[in-house]
Design a protein around this motif. Structure first.
Motif, PDB file in Angstrom:
ATOM      1  N   ALA A  84      71.313  43.838  80.234  1.00  0.00           N
ATOM      2  CA  ALA A  84      70.690  42.720  79.516  1.00  0.00           C
ATOM      3  C   ALA A  84      69.466  42.219  80.267  1.00  0.00           C
ATOM      4  N   PHE A  85      69.541  42.155  81.585  1.00  0.00           N
ATOM      5  CA  PHE A  85      68.404  41.703  82.387  1.00  0.00           C
ATOM      6  C   PHE A  85      67.215  42.642  82.212  1.00  0.00           C
ATOM      7  N   ALA A  86      67.470  43.948  82.225  1.00  0.00           N
ATOM      8  CA  ALA A  86      66.387  44.919  82.060  1.00  0.00           C
ATOM      9  C   ALA A  86      65.743  44.791  80.682  1.00  0.00           C
ATOM     10  N   VAL A  87      66.560  44.641  79.661  1.00  0.00           N
ATOM     11  CA  VAL A  87      66.023  44.496  78.299  1.00  0.00           C
ATOM     12  C   VAL A  87      65.220  43.217  78.178  1.00  0.00           C
ATOM     13  N   VAL A  88      65.742  42.136  78.726  1.00  0.00           N
ATOM     14  CA  VAL A  88      65.069  40.837  78.648  1.00  0.00           C
ATOM     15  C   VAL A  88      63.735  40.873  79.390  1.00  0.00           C
ATOM     16  N   VAL A  89      63.688  41.528  80.529  1.00  0.00           N
ATOM     17  CA  VAL A  89      62.431  41.630  81.281  1.00  0.00           C
ATOM     18  C   VAL A  89      61.402  42.426  80.483  1.00  0.00           C
ATOM     19  N   LEU A  90      61.821  43.525  79.878  1.00  0.00           N
ATOM     20  CA  LEU A  90      60.882  44.317  79.076  1.00  0.00           C
ATOM     21  C   LEU A  90      60.379  43.534  77.866  1.00  0.00           C
ATOM     22  N   VAL A  91      61.267  42.831  77.196  1.00  0.00           N
ATOM     23  CA  VAL A  91      60.858  42.004  76.055  1.00  0.00           C
ATOM     24  C   VAL A  91      59.923  40.893  76.528  1.00  0.00           C
ATOM     25  N   GLY A  92      60.252  40.289  77.662  1.00  0.00           N
ATOM     26  CA  GLY A  92      59.417  39.217  78.203  1.00  0.00           C
ATOM     27  C   GLY A  92      58.028  39.684  78.573  1.00  0.00           C
ATOM     28  N   VAL A  93      57.926  40.857  79.188  1.00  0.00           N
ATOM     29  CA  VAL A  93      56.607  41.392  79.542  1.00  0.00           C
ATOM     30  C   VAL A  93      55.806  41.696  78.277  1.00  0.00           C
ATOM     31  N   TRP A 146      50.308  33.813  76.526  1.00  0.00           N
ATOM     32  CA  TRP A 146      50.819  33.282  77.785  1.00  0.00           C
ATOM     33  C   TRP A 146      52.141  32.529  77.600  1.00  0.00           C
ATOM     34  N   LEU A 147      52.423  32.003  76.414  1.00  0.00           N
ATOM     35  CA  LEU A 147      53.715  31.349  76.184  1.00  0.00           C
ATOM     36  C   LEU A 147      54.869  32.350  76.276  1.00  0.00           C
ATOM     37  N   GLY A 148      54.547  33.635  76.172  1.00  0.00           N
ATOM     38  CA  GLY A 148      55.552  34.669  76.367  1.00  0.00           C
ATOM     39  C   GLY A 148      56.143  34.625  77.768  1.00  0.00           C
ATOM     40  N   ALA A 151      51.584  33.147  86.375  1.00  0.00           N
ATOM     41  CA  ALA A 151      52.493  34.282  86.218  1.00  0.00           C
ATOM     42  C   ALA A 151      53.810  34.050  86.935  1.00  0.00           C
ATOM     43  N   LEU A 152      53.785  33.329  88.040  1.00  0.00           N
ATOM     44  CA  LEU A 152      55.026  33.065  88.776  1.00  0.00           C
ATOM     45  C   LEU A 152      55.711  31.781  88.317  1.00  0.00           C
ATOM     46  N   GLY A 153      54.938  30.772  87.975  1.00  0.00           N
ATOM     47  CA  GLY A 153      55.519  29.472  87.657  1.00  0.00           C
ATOM     48  C   GLY A 153      56.054  29.331  86.249  1.00  0.00           C
ATOM     49  N   LEU A 154      55.372  29.906  85.267  1.00  0.00           N
ATOM     50  CA  LEU A 154      55.807  29.725  83.883  1.00  0.00           C
ATOM     51  C   LEU A 154      57.155  30.379  83.581  1.00  0.00           C
ATOM     52  N   PRO A 155      57.453  31.588  84.075  1.00  0.00           N
ATOM     53  CA  PRO A 155      58.795  32.122  83.848  1.00  0.00           C
ATOM     54  C   PRO A 155      59.878  31.300  84.558  1.00  0.00           C
ATOM     55  N   VAL A 156      59.565  30.778  85.724  1.00  0.00           N
ATOM     56  CA  VAL A 156      60.533  29.922  86.419  1.00  0.00           C
ATOM     57  C   VAL A 156      60.780  28.650  85.609  1.00  0.00           C
ATOM     58  N   VAL A 196      56.864  31.853  79.430  1.00  0.00           N
ATOM     59  CA  VAL A 196      57.906  30.824  79.369  1.00  0.00           C
ATOM     60  C   VAL A 196      59.126  31.364  78.629  1.00  0.00           C
ATOM     61  N   LEU A 197      58.887  32.046  77.522  1.00  0.00           N
ATOM     62  CA  LEU A 197      59.987  32.612  76.749  1.00  0.00           C
ATOM     63  C   LEU A 197      60.717  33.690  77.549  1.00  0.00           C
ATOM     64  N   ALA A 198      59.986  34.485  78.310  1.00  0.00           N
ATOM     65  CA  ALA A 198      60.618  35.505  79.158  1.00  0.00           C
ATOM     66  C   ALA A 198      61.538  34.852  80.174  1.00  0.00           C
ATOM     67  N   GLY A 199      61.082  33.778  80.790  1.00  0.00           N
ATOM     68  CA  GLY A 199      61.934  33.057  81.730  1.00  0.00           C
ATOM     69  C   GLY A 199      63.155  32.461  81.054  1.00  0.00           C
ATOM     70  N   ALA A 200      62.978  31.953  79.842  1.00  0.00           N
ATOM     71  CA  ALA A 200      64.109  31.379  79.108  1.00  0.00           C
ATOM     72  C   ALA A 200      65.142  32.452  78.769  1.00  0.00           C
ATOM     73  N   LEU A 201      64.670  33.626  78.380  1.00  0.00           N
ATOM     74  CA  LEU A 201      65.602  34.716  78.080  1.00  0.00           C
ATOM     75  C   LEU A 201      66.364  35.151  79.324  1.00  0.00           C
ATOM     76  N   VAL A 202      65.671  35.216  80.446  1.00  0.00           N
ATOM     77  CA  VAL A 202      66.344  35.549  81.709  1.00  0.00           C
ATOM     78  C   VAL A 202      67.357  34.470  82.058  1.00  0.00           C
ATOM     79  N   GLY A 203      66.992  33.214  81.820  1.00  0.00           N
ATOM     80  CA  GLY A 203      67.914  32.118  82.096  1.00  0.00           C
ATOM     81  C   GLY A 203      69.173  32.182  81.261  1.00  0.00           C
ATOM     82  N   LEU A 204      69.044  32.614  80.017  1.00  0.00           N
ATOM     83  CA  LEU A 204      70.213  32.687  79.145  1.00  0.00           C
ATOM     84  C   LEU A 204      71.223  33.734  79.596  1.00  0.00           C
ATOM     85  N   VAL A 205      70.772  34.835  80.171  1.00  0.00           N
ATOM     86  CA  VAL A 205      71.707  35.879  80.595  1.00  0.00           C
ATOM     87  C   VAL A 205      72.124  35.735  82.056  1.00  0.00           C
ATOM     88  N   SER A 206      71.627  34.725  82.750  1.00  0.00           N
ATOM     89  CA  SER A 206      71.948  34.545  84.168  1.00  0.00           C
ATOM     90  C   SER A 206      73.248  33.757  84.337  1.00  0.00           C
TER      91      SER A 206
END
Length: 115
Positions: free
Chosen positions: A25-34, A41-43, A101-106, A45-55
């Motif tokens: 799930a993490f690998a899929v979410v990272v690929l979708v997020g990228v 650029w809002l992607g 790039a580092l802050g928005l996904p966090v 934030v969404l990528a970080g949110a998706l990672v947060g959901l599976v964490s």
């Protein structure tokens, strides 16, 4: 709570606890997020949110958001090719790109702390 909501919550809990499911799930979410970050650029934030959901925890979500940011930066650097040197010389603006790039996904990964 409806049966669909219970089923979704159960599946999400299984992804968070099972190592194999979590890694996939993490690998899929990272690929979708990228891919989303490539479009807008809002992607990020969404990528970080998706990672947060599976964490499984908030701290793992934050670390995952940071990893997504690093992947986005690496992808960006690879697409620059020969223009990487001149891009890095644009000091003030390049720091904004790195910080974004580092802050928005966090920032997006903090969704894990809501539930």
């Amino acid at each position: 709570m409806t049966d669909e909501a219970r089923g979704l919550r159960g599946a999400l809990e299984r992804v968070r606890t099972d190592r194999t499911s979590h890694a996939a799930a993490f690998a899929v979410v990272v690929l979708v997020g990228v891919a989303l970050a490539w479009i807008h650029w809002l992607g990020l934030v969404l990528a970080g949110a998706l990672v947060g959901l599976v964490s499984p925890s908030l701290w793992r979500a934050i670390a995952g958001g940071f990893v997504v940011g690093l992947v986005v930066l690496i992808a960006f650097a690879l697409t620059l090719g020969g223009a990487l040197g001149p891009t890095l010389e644009m000091t003030p603006i390049v720091w904004l790109a790195v910080a974004s790039a580092l802050g928005l996904p966090v920032l997006g990964s903090l969704i894990r702390g809501i539930e």
